[in-house]
Design a protein around this motif. Structure first.
Motif, short mmCIF file in Angstrom:
data_model
loop_
_atom_site.label_atom_id
_atom_site.label_comp_id
_atom_site.label_asym_id
_atom_site.label_seq_id
_atom_site.Cartn_x
_atom_site.Cartn_y
_atom_site.Cartn_z
N ALA A 79 0.88 -1.19 0.07
CA ALA A 79 -0.06 -0.05 0.15
C ALA A 79 1.00 1.22 0.20
O ALA A 79 0.68 2.06 -0.69
N LEU A 80 2.03 0.94 0.66
CA LEU A 80 2.91 2.23 0.85
C LEU A 80 3.40 2.71 -0.61
O LEU A 80 3.42 3.82 -0.99
N VAL A 81 3.83 1.53 -1.35
CA VAL A 81 4.62 1.69 -2.68
C VAL A 81 3.29 2.30 -3.59
O VAL A 81 3.35 3.13 -4.35
N GLY A 82 2.36 1.59 -3.60
CA GLY A 82 1.15 1.85 -4.53
C GLY A 82 0.62 3.27 -4.24
O GLY A 82 0.36 3.82 -5.10
N GLY A 83 0.37 3.46 -2.97
CA GLY A 83 -0.24 4.80 -2.62
C GLY A 83 0.77 5.78 -2.92
O GLY A 83 0.24 7.01 -3.55
N ILE A 84 1.90 5.66 -2.70
CA ILE A 84 2.81 6.89 -2.96
C ILE A 84 2.93 7.19 -4.62
O ILE A 84 2.67 8.19 -5.23
N VAL A 131 -4.22 -10.27 2.52
CA VAL A 131 -3.05 -9.29 2.08
C VAL A 131 -4.00 -8.32 1.27
O VAL A 131 -3.92 -6.97 1.23
N ILE A 132 -4.70 -8.67 0.20
CA ILE A 132 -5.31 -7.76 -0.75
C ILE A 132 -6.29 -7.03 -0.11
O ILE A 132 -6.45 -5.81 -0.30
N THR A 133 -7.16 -7.47 0.74
CA THR A 133 -8.29 -6.67 1.71
C THR A 133 -7.43 -5.67 2.46
O THR A 133 -7.94 -4.68 2.33
N ALA A 134 -6.43 -6.00 2.93
CA ALA A 134 -5.68 -4.94 3.93
C ALA A 134 -5.00 -3.93 2.84
O ALA A 134 -5.08 -2.78 3.22
N PHE A 135 -4.59 -4.20 1.86
CA PHE A 135 -4.05 -3.35 0.95
C PHE A 135 -5.02 -2.47 0.24
O PHE A 135 -4.64 -1.12 0.35
N LEU A 136 -6.17 -3.00 0.01
CA LEU A 136 -7.34 -1.99 -0.55
C LEU A 136 -7.73 -1.20 0.37
O LEU A 136 -8.06 0.15 -0.01
N LEU A 137 -7.80 -1.44 1.91
CA LEU A 137 -8.17 -0.47 2.58
C LEU A 137 -6.93 0.65 2.95
O LEU A 137 -7.40 1.60 3.33
N ALA A 138 -5.72 0.17 3.18
CA ALA A 138 -4.71 0.63 3.43
C ALA A 138 -4.16 1.96 2.41
O ALA A 138 -3.68 2.92 2.91
N PHE A 139 -4.25 1.47 1.34
CA PHE A 139 -3.53 2.28 0.15
C PHE A 139 -4.43 3.61 -0.20
O PHE A 139 -3.69 4.64 -0.46
N ILE A 142 -3.40 6.62 1.86
CA ILE A 142 -1.71 7.12 1.40
C ILE A 142 -2.01 7.87 0.04
O ILE A 142 -1.53 9.11 -0.06
N ALA A 143 -2.59 7.17 -0.88
CA ALA A 143 -2.72 7.82 -2.24
C ALA A 143 -3.14 9.18 -2.13
O ALA A 143 -2.76 10.14 -2.49
N LEU A 188 -0.08 7.35 7.17
CA LEU A 188 0.72 6.16 7.41
C LEU A 188 -0.16 5.56 8.92
O LEU A 188 -0.23 4.51 8.94
N LYS A 189 -0.23 6.47 9.61
CA LYS A 189 -0.68 6.07 11.09
C LYS A 189 -2.21 5.66 11.05
O LYS A 189 -2.53 4.61 11.56
#
Lengths: 257, 286
Positions: A79-84, A131-139, A142-143, A188-189
């Motif tokens: 999410a960090l990489v994708g979001g940025i 991982v996918i669910t967490a990614f979708l929520l987290a990114f 960030i984006a 991030l938090k």
């Protein structure tokens, strides 16, 4: 008296003592309340009973915690990489903003828990849907925050660089990115907490591992103290990671007032 | 110190309605404006901000542009930097038409616009990371660059503050740091947009002296936008007065006071006479 208390509120000691007092007080009230009203343990276990469950099941809880932590951190890194990346594109290009932003906002309004059964069909059970669910929520946060950070750069700051003949890339790296750092860290938090939520949601539906699974199976057998022990483990990991990013933020953004 | 007496400064001469007439300067002009105009698009018909401005600036000349608010002074400065190319007429820098941002301009704005995540020293070094040819060897020559940045900071009275972040500096200190940033890469053209407007009177006069010192030392060509007529007279070789919108140059004045000018010159009759001459033309234009 009032004045000296106000002064105490400003001290380092107060920032440690006061939260500790609140936590201890809550636990004591909880313990006393459960005992006083004779609440059965399968409704609300006392803190001591939860502690006992944690002690008794510690290897199991640890194993499931590691599963949840793995998928959360993996998703968070993605999410960090994708979001940025996505935030940088949306924040730097008007075209990308117009094309992608509405789609992004629309997608974000979908409750991710509704996606988990689909993810389970596509990817099976276990790590990947978590991982996918967490990614979708987290990114998303960030984006959005990186994009906002880039879009709110003052025109004058850009002009300083442009008047030196700087390229778009130089303006991006020397002004855009540093300017969006505070926005990034604020997100991030939030994102790390969201990543935990995503992992746990997915584990409750599409997994036979992880704290989400542990809590659901403990509740279905009315082992409420174990379910609470799982919650405590979740809370501890969440707080630890939050603290880590808060400290990292203080370090990286040390230029701030 | 090659500045002093470069220009043939006769008596302070006036060129009223100098739409086309350029001042008597020697050598090829560094900067030339020919029939520059600017319109601002609105929902209805576009507003004309600058009707027609033409003048040229000689090498190492110090030019001030004064005029009422909203007459397009800042826009004019941005055009000179190549930041705004959406205008009528043509600007030439070293005989080349300006089509995009110039490569080596030193610019200071009304706000200091320091980058808040950089220390004072890092802010001053910024142009060297971006401008050719310095950027190619920036890392190798860092120690030398830092030395010259520290020297520059010392000349504006900022020694010891190189590690401070912008929020730790006062307004005047930030402005001085921003001047250092505008000068560190030894630009041929220094563009100043009311850099001292936000400062108190005493600090401002200190800054005039400091700016004059730096300009005399570097020999760059300087354009200053200001509302302060005393500031314009103190610093300039030539003053252009712009009229109200839609604006043009309504008056120009050569200032033939000897350099370096001490602050006490502001108390002389000649100085007062020059200030009131400019003021009269600003009044008349309303």
């Amino acid at each position: 008296m009032k004045k000296s208390f106000d002064r105490f509120l400003q001290t380092q000691t107060a920032s440690v003592v006061l939260p500790a007092v609140t936590i201890v007080l809550t636990l004591v009230l909880w313990q006393v309340g459960v005992g006083l009203f004779n609440v059965p343990r399968f409704i609300l276990p006392a803190p001591t009973q939860i502690l006992a469950a944690m002690n008794q099941w510690s290897p199991v809880i640890l194993r499931h915690s590691l599963t949840t932590l793995t998928s959360t951190l993996l998703a968070f890194a993605l999410a960090l990489v994708g979001g940025i990346l996505l935030g940088s594109i949306i924040g730097s290009s008007r075209l990308a903003h117009l094309c992608l932003y509405p789609l992004l906002v629309g997608f974000n309004t979908i409750p991710k828990v509704a996606l988990v059964p689909l993810l389970a069909i596509w990817f099976g059970l276990g790590l990947i849907p978590a991982v996918i669910t967490a990614f979708l929520l987290a990114f998303f946060p960030i984006a959005v925050n990186v994009a906002v950070g880039l879009e709110t750069v003052e025109a004058e700051m850009r002009d300083v660089l442009r008047s030196l003949g700087a390229s778009s890339w130089e303006i991006f790296t020397k002004v855009g990115l540093p300017h969006s750092m505070p926005y990034l860290f604020a997100s991030l938090k939030v994102a790390i907490s969201f990543a935990f939520v995503g992992s746990v949601i997915s584990e409750t539906v599409a997994s036979n591992q992880g704290l989400g699974y542990l809590i659901v199976s403990a509740s279905s057998s009315f082992d409420v103290p174990l379910a609470f022990a799982g919650l405590v483990a979740l809370g501890l990991m969440g707080v630890l990671l939050y603290t880590f990013f808060a400290a990292l933020e203080r370090y990286v953004l040390s230029w701030r007032q | 110190m090659k500045i002093i007496g470069v220009e043939s400064m006769l008596e302070s001469q006036r060129v009223v309605q100098s739409g086309l007439s350029s001042p008597a300067v020697s050598g090829k002009p560094v900067l030339e404006l020919r029939h520059v105009s600017l319109q601002y698009p609105t929902k209805g018909s576009p507003i004309t901000i600058i009707r027609d401005v033409s003048f040229s600036v000689a090498h190492s000349e110090f030019v001030s542009i004064v005029g009422p608010s909203g007459c397009g002074k800042t826009s004019l400065l941005k055009m000179m930097a190549g930041l705004n190319t959406d205008h009528g007429g043509t600007l030439y820098f070293q005989l080349q038409p300006i089509a995009g941002p110039l490569k080596s301009v030193g610019m200071a704005f009304q706000n200091p616009v320091l980058l808040p995540w950089r220390t004072t020293l890092e802010n001053v070094l910024l142009p060297l990371e971006v401008v050719e040819p310095y950027k190619r060897t920036f890392k190798q020559n860092l120690a030398q660059h830092e030395k010259s940045a520290l020297e520059l900071l010392a000349t504006v009275g900022l020694e010891g503050f190189q590690k401070a972040y912008p929020w730790q500096l006062s307004g005047g200190m930030r402005q001085r740091a921003s001047l250092c940033r505008a000068l560190i890469h030894q630009p041929e053209l220094l563009l100043l947009d009311e850099p001292f407007a936000a400062l108190d009177a005493f600090t401002r006069e200190d800054m005039w002296e400091m700016l004059q010192r730096l300009w005399l030392r570097t020999g760059c060509t300087a354009i200053l936008i200001t509302h302060d007529l005393r500031e314009a007279v103190f610093l300039s070789d030539t003053i252009y007065v712009m009229g109200p919108r839609p604006s043009e140059i309504i008056f120009s004045l050569k200032v033939d006071l000897p350099r370096p000018r001490p602050l006490e010159i502001c108390l002389t009759d000649e100085f007062h006479r020059l200030v009131s001459e400019v003021r009269q033309h600003i009044r008349r234009s309303y």
